[in-house]
Design an enzyme around this catalytic site. Sequence first.
Site, PDB file in Angstrom:
ATOM      1  N   HIS A   1      60.286  29.139  49.486  1.00  0.00           N
ATOM      2  CA  HIS A   1      59.076  29.325  48.676  1.00  0.00           C
ATOM      3  C   HIS A   1      58.812  30.814  48.527  1.00  0.00           C
ATOM      4  CE1 HIS A   1      54.957  28.854  47.220  1.00  0.00           C
ATOM      5  NE2 HIS A   1      55.287  27.596  46.978  1.00  0.00           N
TER       6      HIS A   1
ATOM      7  N   ASP B   1      57.963  19.848  47.818  1.00  0.00           N
ATOM      8  CA  ASP B   1      58.869  18.899  47.154  1.00  0.00           C
ATOM      9  C   ASP B   1      59.820  18.196  48.098  1.00  0.00           C
ATOM     10  OD1 ASP B   1      58.693  21.342  44.714  1.00  0.00           O
ATOM     11  OD2 ASP B   1      58.072  19.266  44.370  1.00  0.00           O
TER      12      ASP B   1
HETATM   13  C1  SDX Z   1      57.307  24.687  43.866  1.00  0.00           C
HETATM   14  O1  SDX Z   1      55.099  29.124  43.429  1.00  0.00           O
HETATM   15  C2  SDX Z   1      54.557  28.008  43.809  1.00  0.00           C
HETATM   16  O2  SDX Z   1      53.480  27.964  44.355  1.00  0.00           O
HETATM   17  C3  SDX Z   1      55.421  26.768  43.466  1.00  0.00           C
HETATM   18  C4  SDX Z   1      54.899  25.435  44.073  1.00  0.00           C
HETATM   19  C5  SDX Z   1      53.578  25.013  43.460  1.00  0.00           C
HETATM   20  O3  SDX Z   1      52.857  24.224  44.126  1.00  0.00           O
HETATM   21  O4  SDX Z   1      53.321  25.377  42.287  1.00  0.00           O
HETATM   22  O5  SDX Z   1      54.768  25.554  45.475  1.00  0.00           O
HETATM   23  C6  SDX Z   1      55.888  24.277  43.761  1.00  0.00           C
HETATM   24  O6  SDX Z   1      57.879  25.075  42.880  1.00  0.00           O
HETATM   25  C7  SDX Z   1      57.963  24.686  45.220  1.00  0.00           C
HETATM   26  C8  SDX Z   1      59.428  25.203  45.181  1.00  0.00           C
HETATM   27  C9  SDX Z   1      60.321  24.058  44.674  1.00  0.00           C
HETATM   28  N1  SDX Z   1      61.689  24.578  44.427  1.00  0.00           N
HETATM   29  C10 SDX Z   1      62.714  24.237  45.256  1.00  0.00           C
HETATM   30  O7  SDX Z   1      62.591  23.576  46.304  1.00  0.00           O
HETATM   31  C11 SDX Z   1      64.071  24.735  44.792  1.00  0.00           C
HETATM   32  C12 SDX Z   1      64.831  25.327  45.968  1.00  0.00           C
HETATM   33  N2  SDX Z   1      64.169  26.604  46.380  1.00  0.00           N
HETATM   34  C13 SDX Z   1      64.484  27.779  45.704  1.00  0.00           C
HETATM   35  O8  SDX Z   1      65.408  27.817  44.718  1.00  0.00           O
HETATM   36  C14 SDX Z   1      63.728  29.029  46.070  1.00  0.00           C
HETATM   37  O9  SDX Z   1      63.487  29.006  47.422  1.00  0.00           O
HETATM   38  C15 SDX Z   1      62.449  29.255  45.295  1.00  0.00           C
HETATM   39  C16 SDX Z   1      62.690  29.189  43.832  1.00  0.00           C
HETATM   40  C17 SDX Z   1      61.434  28.249  45.702  1.00  0.00           C
HETATM   41  C18 SDX Z   1      61.929  30.642  45.679  1.00  0.00           C
HETATM   42  O10 SDX Z   1      62.842  31.524  45.174  1.00  0.00           O
HETATM   43  P1  SDX Z   1      62.733  33.100  45.451  1.00  0.00           P
HETATM   44  O11 SDX Z   1      61.451  33.448  46.122  1.00  0.00           O
HETATM   45  O12 SDX Z   1      63.077  33.787  44.163  1.00  0.00           O
HETATM   46  O13 SDX Z   1      63.826  33.349  46.515  1.00  0.00           O
HETATM   47  P2  SDX Z   1      65.332  33.731  46.178  1.00  0.00           P
HETATM   48  O14 SDX Z   1      65.916  32.750  45.192  1.00  0.00           O
HETATM   49  O15 SDX Z   1      65.370  35.184  45.850  1.00  0.00           O
HETATM   50  O16 SDX Z   1      66.047  33.465  47.582  1.00  0.00           O
HETATM   51  C19 SDX Z   1      66.072  34.463  48.619  1.00  0.00           C
HETATM   52  C20 SDX Z   1      67.295  34.123  49.437  1.00  0.00           C
HETATM   53  C21 SDX Z   1      68.579  34.076  48.614  1.00  0.00           C
HETATM   54  O17 SDX Z   1      69.662  34.301  49.516  1.00  0.00           O
HETATM   55  P3  SDX Z   1      70.376  35.794  49.501  1.00  0.00           P
HETATM   56  O18 SDX Z   1      70.711  36.094  48.055  1.00  0.00           O
HETATM   57  O19 SDX Z   1      69.349  36.738  50.084  1.00  0.00           O
HETATM   58  O20 SDX Z   1      71.595  35.623  50.384  1.00  0.00           O
HETATM   59  O21 SDX Z   1      67.156  32.783  49.988  1.00  0.00           O
HETATM   60  C22 SDX Z   1      68.160  31.946  49.432  1.00  0.00           C
HETATM   61  C23 SDX Z   1      68.679  32.647  48.194  1.00  0.00           C
HETATM   62  O22 SDX Z   1      70.038  32.256  47.937  1.00  0.00           O
HETATM   63  N3  SDX Z   1      67.512  30.685  49.118  1.00  0.00           N
HETATM   64  C24 SDX Z   1      68.046  29.499  49.315  1.00  0.00           C
HETATM   65  C25 SDX Z   1      67.074  28.572  48.911  1.00  0.00           C
HETATM   66  N4  SDX Z   1      66.004  29.221  48.475  1.00  0.00           N
HETATM   67  C26 SDX Z   1      66.274  30.533  48.589  1.00  0.00           C
HETATM   68  N5  SDX Z   1      69.254  29.145  49.808  1.00  0.00           N
HETATM   69  C27 SDX Z   1      69.477  27.813  49.890  1.00  0.00           C
HETATM   70  N6  SDX Z   1      68.588  26.857  49.537  1.00  0.00           N
HETATM   71  C28 SDX Z   1      67.396  27.201  49.024  1.00  0.00           C
HETATM   72  N7  SDX Z   1      66.544  26.276  48.672  1.00  0.00           N
END
Ligand code: SDX
Length: 437
Positions: free
Chosen positions: A315, A372
Site C-alpha cells: 500500500h 483487498d
Molecule cells: C487499494 O491508495 C489507497 O488508499 C488505495 C486503497 C483505497 O482504499 O482506495 O487502499 C485500495 O487500491 C489497495 C491496493 C490494492 N492493490 C493491490 O493489492 C495490488 C498489489 N499491490 C501493489 O501493486 C502495490 O503495493 C501498490 C500499487 C498498492 C502500491 O504501489 P507503490 O506504492 O507504487 O509501490 P511500488 O509499486 O513502488 O512497490 C515498491 C516495491 C517494489 O519493489 P522494488 O522495485 O523496490 O524491488 O515493493 C514491491 C515493488 O515491486 N511491491 C510488491 C508488491 N507491491 C509492491 N511486490 C510484490 N507484490 C506486491 N503486491
Amino acid sequence: MTKSNNTIESVGEAELRLADGNTVKLPVFKGSEGEHAVDITKLRAETSYIAFDPGYGNTGSCESAITYIDGEKGILRYRGYPIEELAEKSSFLEVTYLLIYGHLPSESELETFSDAISQESMIHEDMKRFFNGYPATSHPMSILSSMICSLSSYYPDCLENAPEHIDNNISRLLSKVSTVAAFSYKKSIGHPFIGPLNKLGYVENFLNMMFAVPAEPYQVNPDVAKALEMILILHADHEQNCSTSTVRMVGSSQANLYASISAGICALWGPLHGGANQAVIEMLSGIVDRGGDVAGFIQRVKDKEPGVRLMGFGHRVYKNFDPRATILKSQSAKVLKALGLSTPLLDIARQLEEVALKDEYFIERKLYPNVDFYSGIILRAIGIPVNMFTVMFAIGRMPGWIAQWKEMFDTPGLRINRPRQIYTGSEKRLYVPINKR
Ligand code: SDX
C-alpha cells in the site's frame, strides 16, 4: 497561513537553498492530526522552480476534513470516528451520511436520508434498454461507468451543480448505482431484472435485486446482509487514493457530479487499485489449482516474474498493517462459519500472509495485506460473482467519492487542477518536407 476551518495551523517556515545559490522561505503548516506540510503554492512564481513528485507520494493535493489515515500506526477514521467502531456498530447509510454531511445523523435525519435514497431506486425505462446493447460478457465496471455518466442525460439539473439540486443528485446516485450494478449482473447471466423494493433496506434491496428470481420467493440471509454492510462500510472512503483524486481532478473543471464519479469508477477498475480484489481471488484460485504450492508462488513473486505480484499486498500509505484487512481477516472466518461454508482460498490466503510476513523481501519493502486481500473471500462466500467484486468496491466507495467531490465544491475559490511537468523532449527544430526526410 490559517484557514477558515481552523484545522490548518501555521508553524513557521522552511528555507530552501536552490542550485543557483538563492534561497526561498516557504510557509510551513500542520493539520489537525499534526501532519506537517511545506506550502509551495508560491514556489514557481518566486523561483521559476517547480517541485517534482511522480506518483504524488509526497504531495498533498488538498485540505480535507473527511478521512484521516496514519499509515505507520494503521489508523483509519471517518470524520474522526475509528473504522473499527463504525464497522462494528454503524450501518452503511449512516456512515454514508456521516462522510457526506460531516456528523452522525439523528434518527429523523437518517430516516429522511434513507427515504430520499429509496425514492430514487428505479432507473429510467430508457436506461434499461442500454443493457440490450451490451454483450453478456461485458465487464460490469464498463457498464457501471457509462451508465453513471449517462445519468446526466436523464437528470440535467445536475449540469450546473446548483446547490439546490446537489442533495437530490446525491440521493439519486447512491440509489441508482446499486440498481445498475444488480441489473448488470442479471444481464450477464441472462436473468430478468428484479426491480428495487423500497420497503427493503439499502443492502437488503441490493441483495434482492441480485439474487431474487421471479420463479420462487427469495429471503435475504441476515448473515449475508450483515457481512455486506460491513464490507461497504470498510470501503466507504480512503482520503486521496487514485480514484478519489480522479473524482477531484475531473470535478475541478466543474464537470457535473455524475461525470466526475464515472471517471472515478474507471480509475478504480485498475488491478493496482480496486481491481485488486478480483485479482486476489484469481491469484488464490491459481495457487489452489497448482496444488497449493504457496512457497513456489512466493518465490515467483520474489523473482519478479512478469505479471506475478502478491495481489492484495502492499500500500502506498499503510507501511504497517491496513486496519481494514485486520477486520476483514477475522470476519472472513466468522462469515464462512455462519454460512456453513469452507474454502481452501482462506487457508491459502492465511498461508501466504504467514510466509510473506516472515520473509525479508516483504518486510524490507513494508508489504502487508491491504483491504483487498481478504475482502474477496467474504464476497465469494455471500455469492457475489468475482467479476462483480470491483463493482462492490465502487458501491462501497460511492459515499467517499461524493463526500470528497462535495467538499471540493464547497471550498471557496475552487480552481481547476493543472499539474506542471519537467520537459525532456526535443529542443526547437524546424519542419522538414516529407520529400526531404
Ligand atoms: C487499494 O491508495 C489507497 O488508499 C488505495 C486503497 C483505497 O482504499 O482506495 O487502499 C485500495 O487500491 C489497495 C491496493 C490494492 N492493490 C493491490 O493489492 C495490488 C498489489 N499491490 C501493489 O501493486 C502495490 O503495493 C501498490 C500499487 C498498492 C502500491 O504501489 P507503490 O506504492 O507504487 O509501490 P511500488 O509499486 O513502488 O512497490 C515498491 C516495491 C517494489 O519493489 P522494488 O522495485 O523496490 O524491488 O515493493 C514491491 C515493488 O515491486 N511491491 C510488491 C508488491 N507491491 C509492491 N511486490 C510484490 N507484490 C506486491 N503486491
